[in-house]
Design an enzyme around this catalytic site. Structure first.
Site, PDB file in Angstrom:
ATOM      1  N   CYS A   1       1.964   0.740  -7.760  1.00 56.03           N
ATOM      2  CA  CYS A   1       1.963   0.491  -6.325  1.00 56.03           C
ATOM      3  C   CYS A   1       3.162  -0.393  -6.017  1.00 56.03           C
ATOM      4  CB  CYS A   1       0.651  -0.156  -5.883  1.00 56.03           C
ATOM      5  SG  CYS A   1       0.305  -1.728  -6.718  1.00 56.03           S
ATOM      6  N   THR A   2       3.202  -0.987  -4.853  1.00 57.93           N
ATOM      7  CA  THR A   2       4.373  -1.767  -4.447  1.00 57.93           C
ATOM      8  C   THR A   2       4.573  -3.006  -5.313  1.00 57.93           C
ATOM      9  OG1 THR A   2       3.993  -1.040  -2.173  1.00 57.93           O
ATOM     10  CG2 THR A   2       5.515  -2.885  -2.502  1.00 57.93           C
TER      11      THR A   2
END
Length: 248
Positions: free
Chosen positions: A182-183
């Site tokens: 994810c980020t």
């Protein structure tokens, strides 16, 4: 570029959230910081922007609390602050999954470092010869800005849609090594724990998420930019704002 942007999180039980909210809010305002800090029973999630001195001061202040002593912020630079105000908010979860049985503060799933992941992707398998599946846990509009080559994504609109989608596809990962990403690491950490709990055999989370991967090894095996939840919209492998340079 004179503004330092940081993001970091920690899954840790917080029973003094009201006091933390008041304390952190006052300190951030005094330092002239902008951004958002989320506090929940399961931990803290931080997105802040300010001068180098102000960022150094708030990070030092956070680390002075033993619960946050090992915070490792991910840093980037910008010409202007990507946030317009400062908020400290109390939430039920620091990232909403709606799976109360998933309790990351009680133990992490295994993590893979950026350099190790790059080596696996370079060689086409993990160190035991297993195929590697990159599983994007982000929302569809984030994936549109960029992702790892050949990554699997479920086209979800919110993170709480991830568990039922995963349940339907669990058997796809038999005999494979799954790396959730994810980020900045928070969603892939929850996702990896959930995958372990439903019986996915070999699961890792990408340590520090896409932003840490960019910081440590650049954009190898990645296409496009990384969507961020502020005025920059997306950053490239050099961690600079992409503006109109996003390519999907």
């Amino acid at each position: 570029m004179s503004i330092v942007n940081i993001s970091c999180y920690k899954f840790v039980t917080l029973n003094d959230r009201e006091a933390l909210k008041a304390d952190l809010g006052a300190r951030c305002l005094q330092l002239g910081l902008r951004g958002t800090i989320l506090l929940a029973p399961e931990g803290i999630n931080v997105f802040l922007a300010g001068t180098r001195a102000a960022i150094d001061a708030i990070v030092a202040g956070l680390r002075a609390d033993p619960r946050f002593a090992d915070l490792e912020p991910k840093l980037s630079l910008s010409a202007e602050a990507p946030f317009t105000r400062m908020r400290v908010r109390l939430k039920k979860e620091i990232i909403t999954m709606k799976m109360p049985v998933v309790r990351p503060e009680e133990g992490r799933a295994p993590a893979v470092a950026a350099a190790t992941l790059k080596r696996w992707l370079d060689q086409g398998c993990d160190d035991e010869g297993r195929p590697v599946v990159m599983l994007d846990t982000r929302n569809d509009y984030e994936v549109a800005a960029g992702s790892f080559e050949n990554a699997v994504d479920y086209g979800i609109g919110v993170f709480s849609e991830f568990p039922p989608q995963l349940q339907r596809r669990r058997d796809d990962y038999a005999g494979k090594t799954v790396v959730s990403f994810c980020t900045g690491g928070i969603r892939c950490e929850k996702a990896a724990i959930h995958m372990q709990e439903i019986g996915v055999e070999r699961v890792y989370q990408l340590e520090g998420g896409i932003l840490k991967y960019f910081e440590e090894v650049g954009g190898a095996h990645y296409r496009g930019g990384c969507f961020v939840f502020d005025a920059r919209e997306a950053v490239g492998a050099d961690l600079q704002p992409l503006g109109g340079r996003v390519h999907c």
